[in-house]
Design a protein around this motif. Structure first.
Motif, PDB file in Angstrom:
ATOM      1  N   PHE A 231       0.812  -1.222   0.000  1.00  0.00           N
ATOM      2  CA  PHE A 231       0.000   0.000   0.000  1.00  0.00           C
ATOM      3  C   PHE A 231       0.846   1.272   0.000  1.00  0.00           C
ATOM      4  N   LEU A 232       2.022   1.223   0.610  1.00  0.00           N
ATOM      5  CA  LEU A 232       2.842   2.427   0.710  1.00  0.00           C
ATOM      6  C   LEU A 232       3.839   2.565  -0.441  1.00  0.00           C
ATOM      7  N   LEU A 233       4.371   1.439  -0.897  1.00  0.00           N
ATOM      8  CA  LEU A 233       5.414   1.475  -1.926  1.00  0.00           C
ATOM      9  C   LEU A 233       4.968   0.858  -3.246  1.00  0.00           C
ATOM     10  N   ARG A 234       3.707   0.434  -3.315  1.00  0.00           N
ATOM     11  CA  ARG A 234       3.139  -0.155  -4.525  1.00  0.00           C
ATOM     12  C   ARG A 234       3.861  -1.421  -4.964  1.00  0.00           C
ATOM     13  N   GLU A 235       4.362  -2.163  -4.002  1.00  0.00           N
ATOM     14  CA  GLU A 235       4.956  -3.456  -4.315  1.00  0.00           C
ATOM     15  C   GLU A 235       3.844  -4.498  -4.430  1.00  0.00           C
ATOM     16  N   PRO A 236       4.146  -5.684  -4.982  1.00  0.00           N
ATOM     17  CA  PRO A 236       3.108  -6.717  -5.129  1.00  0.00           C
ATOM     18  C   PRO A 236       2.484  -7.101  -3.787  1.00  0.00           C
ATOM     19  N   ALA A 237       1.198  -7.385  -3.824  1.00  0.00           N
ATOM     20  CA  ALA A 237       0.504  -7.791  -2.604  1.00  0.00           C
ATOM     21  C   ALA A 237       0.914  -9.209  -2.223  1.00  0.00           C
ATOM     22  N   PRO A 238       0.908  -9.531  -0.947  1.00  0.00           N
ATOM     23  CA  PRO A 238       1.262 -10.898  -0.539  1.00  0.00           C
ATOM     24  C   PRO A 238       0.226 -11.901  -1.030  1.00  0.00           C
ATOM     25  N   LYS A 239       0.668 -13.119  -1.311  1.00  0.00           N
ATOM     26  CA  LYS A 239      -0.226 -14.175  -1.784  1.00  0.00           C
ATOM     27  C   LYS A 239      -0.711 -14.968  -0.574  1.00  0.00           C
ATOM     28  N   ALA A 240      -2.024 -14.957  -0.372  1.00  0.00           N
ATOM     29  CA  ALA A 240      -2.604 -15.608   0.800  1.00  0.00           C
ATOM     30  C   ALA A 240      -3.070 -17.020   0.467  1.00  0.00           C
ATOM     31  N   GLY A 241      -3.108 -17.855   1.500  1.00  0.00           N
ATOM     32  CA  GLY A 241      -3.633 -19.198   1.362  1.00  0.00           C
ATOM     33  C   GLY A 241      -5.115 -19.204   1.687  1.00  0.00           C
ATOM     34  N   LYS A 242      -5.563 -20.244   2.371  1.00  0.00           N
ATOM     35  CA  LYS A 242      -6.987 -20.366   2.673  1.00  0.00           C
ATOM     36  C   LYS A 242      -7.466 -19.205   3.537  1.00  0.00           C
ATOM     37  N   PHE A 243      -6.612 -18.746   4.465  1.00  0.00           N
ATOM     38  CA  PHE A 243      -6.931 -17.589   5.300  1.00  0.00           C
ATOM     39  C   PHE A 243      -5.732 -16.654   5.285  1.00  0.00           C
ATOM     40  N   ASP A 244      -5.985 -15.366   5.111  1.00  0.00           N
ATOM     41  CA  ASP A 244      -4.870 -14.419   5.112  1.00  0.00           C
ATOM     42  C   ASP A 244      -4.561 -13.957   6.533  1.00  0.00           C
ATOM     43  N   ALA A 245      -3.528 -13.135   6.668  1.00  0.00           N
ATOM     44  CA  ALA A 245      -3.063 -12.725   7.988  1.00  0.00           C
ATOM     45  C   ALA A 245      -4.123 -11.938   8.752  1.00  0.00           C
ATOM     46  N   SER A 246      -4.881 -11.082   8.063  1.00  0.00           N
ATOM     47  CA  SER A 246      -5.895 -10.287   8.748  1.00  0.00           C
ATOM     48  C   SER A 246      -7.012 -11.164   9.292  1.00  0.00           C
ATOM     49  N   GLU A 247      -7.367 -12.207   8.545  1.00  0.00           N
ATOM     50  CA  GLU A 247      -8.418 -13.118   9.009  1.00  0.00           C
ATOM     51  C   GLU A 247      -7.954 -13.902  10.231  1.00  0.00           C
ATOM     52  N   LYS A 248      -6.696 -14.312  10.220  1.00  0.00           N
ATOM     53  CA  LYS A 248      -6.163 -15.022  11.377  1.00  0.00           C
ATOM     54  C   LYS A 248      -6.072 -14.095  12.586  1.00  0.00           C
ATOM     55  N   PHE A 249      -5.692 -12.852  12.365  1.00  0.00           N
ATOM     56  CA  PHE A 249      -5.601 -11.885  13.456  1.00  0.00           C
ATOM     57  C   PHE A 249      -6.957 -11.687  14.106  1.00  0.00           C
ATOM     58  N   GLU A 250      -7.982 -11.540  13.289  1.00  0.00           N
ATOM     59  CA  GLU A 250      -9.325 -11.337  13.838  1.00  0.00           C
ATOM     60  C   GLU A 250      -9.827 -12.595  14.541  1.00  0.00           C
ATOM     61  N   TYR A 251      -9.480 -13.740  13.998  1.00  0.00           N
ATOM     62  CA  TYR A 251      -9.891 -15.012  14.606  1.00  0.00           C
ATOM     63  C   TYR A 251      -9.298 -15.160  16.003  1.00  0.00           C
ATOM     64  N   TRP A 252      -7.994 -14.932  16.135  1.00  0.00           N
ATOM     65  CA  TRP A 252      -7.362 -15.059  17.445  1.00  0.00           C
ATOM     66  C   TRP A 252      -7.722 -13.897  18.359  1.00  0.00           C
TER      67      TRP A 252
ATOM     68  N   HIS B  29      -8.283 -14.375  -6.814  1.00  0.00           N
ATOM     69  CA  HIS B  29      -7.859 -13.008  -6.536  1.00  0.00           C
ATOM     70  C   HIS B  29      -7.465 -12.816  -5.071  1.00  0.00           C
ATOM     71  N   GLU B  30      -8.249 -13.346  -4.140  1.00  0.00           N
ATOM     72  CA  GLU B  30      -8.038 -13.076  -2.720  1.00  0.00           C
ATOM     73  C   GLU B  30      -7.194 -14.141  -2.020  1.00  0.00           C
ATOM     74  N   HIS B  31      -7.237 -15.388  -2.529  1.00  0.00           N
ATOM     75  CA  HIS B  31      -6.497 -16.482  -1.893  1.00  0.00           C
ATOM     76  C   HIS B  31      -5.783 -17.300  -2.966  1.00  0.00           C
ATOM     77  N   PRO B  32      -4.806 -16.697  -3.642  1.00  0.00           N
ATOM     78  CA  PRO B  32      -4.166 -17.359  -4.787  1.00  0.00           C
ATOM     79  C   PRO B  32      -3.483 -18.674  -4.437  1.00  0.00           C
ATOM     80  N   LEU B  33      -2.885 -18.775  -3.244  1.00  0.00           N
ATOM     81  CA  LEU B  33      -2.221 -20.019  -2.877  1.00  0.00           C
ATOM     82  C   LEU B  33      -3.229 -21.151  -2.683  1.00  0.00           C
ATOM     83  N   GLU B  34      -4.384 -20.829  -2.140  1.00  0.00           N
ATOM     84  CA  GLU B  34      -5.434 -21.828  -1.985  1.00  0.00           C
ATOM     85  C   GLU B  34      -5.986 -22.224  -3.353  1.00  0.00           C
ATOM     86  N   TYR B  35      -6.077 -21.261  -4.253  1.00  0.00           N
ATOM     87  CA  TYR B  35      -6.526 -21.554  -5.617  1.00  0.00           C
ATOM     88  C   TYR B  35      -5.558 -22.520  -6.291  1.00  0.00           C
ATOM     89  N   GLU B  36      -4.277 -22.268  -6.124  1.00  0.00           N
ATOM     90  CA  GLU B  36      -3.269 -23.137  -6.730  1.00  0.00           C
ATOM     91  C   GLU B  36      -3.312 -24.533  -6.122  1.00  0.00           C
TER      92      GLU B  36
END
Length: 228
Positions: A86-107, A189-196
């Motif tokens: 978001f700050l440097l316009r680098e590629p977004a991280p590739k998430a699996g079944k659950f991304d980091a924000s979802e895990k943070f909210e879960y815990w 789009h949102e969980h590319p590693l899970e898609y793969e």
């Protein structure tokens, strides 16, 4: 449902000087019934949390692998990469079944649940607790209980509500909670590693092609604890 009932019956008790608080308490039949409902639902919430943890641990032991919601080093790296995205316009991280924000909210639910459950039990039995611990601790835990409840409401209304209602990709509502399904396009789009993981043949055949099949799909993996 338990969360909503806890909020509706709990927050008005913290501000009885407000007219809306008195109105809500009146709808429940008075302060006595309001407290009764709040305590019953509170114990139900704790029971549901304990059952969920017990089932997750049992499945993890049987499968001999950590649950998919267990934070990993990649999750922390993804948080850093998200800021760089978001700050440097680098590629977004590739998430699996659950991304980091979802895990943070879960815990965060469990962390908040432990605080609310622990302080709530003390407030249900203040006389017994004050026989062992200083009475001022009961007052401190009452304040902690109310502040944690306020924080939880803010997280749900400002963060969670955006993610499942107002986010452009899911507006006006993310129905995954009810159906357990997600379109292939959104999954890619949102969980590319899970898609793969779910569609390796499609990835190998059309690595550069956009996904046009938007038919909702279920995770074909019978064990929800499969890691990535």
């Amino acid at each position: 449902v338990t969360f909503i009932l806890l909020v509706v019956t709990g927050l008005p008790q913290t501000r009885p000087d407000l007219g809306i608080a008195n109105t809500i308490i009146g709808l429940f039949g008075g302060i006595g019934m309001t407290r009764f409902v709040h305590r019953v639902v509170g114990f139900l919430f704790v029971a549901l949390m304990v059952i969920h943890v017990a089932k997750a641990v049992t499945k993890a032991v049987r499968a001999r692998r950590l649950p998919v919601m267990t934070p990993t080093r990649k999750d922390f790296e993804d948080v850093v990469q998200s800021f760089r995205h978001f700050l440097l316009r680098e590629p977004a991280p590739k998430a699996g079944k659950f991304d980091a924000s979802e895990k943070f909210e879960y815990w965060g639910l469990f962390a908040g649940g432990l605080v609310m459950g622990g302080t709530g039990i003390v407030l249900v039995f203040p006389e017994l607790v004050s026989q062992v611990l200083p009475g001022i601790l009961v007052a401190a835990l009452r304040t902690m209980h109310g502040l944690e409840a306020t924080f939880a409401v803010l997280v749900v209304t400002l963060w969670h509500a955006y993610g499942v209602i107002f986010r452009p990709e899911v507006f006006p509502l993310d129905t995954t909670i009810f159906t357990g399904k997600m379109s292939v396009e959104r999954l890619k789009h949102e969980h590319p590693l899970e898609y793969e993981r779910l569609f390796p043949d499609r990835v190998a055949a059309e690595p550069e092609q956009p996904v046009s099949d938007t038919k909702p799909v279920l995770d074909p993996t019978p064990d929800p604890l499969v890691g990535h």
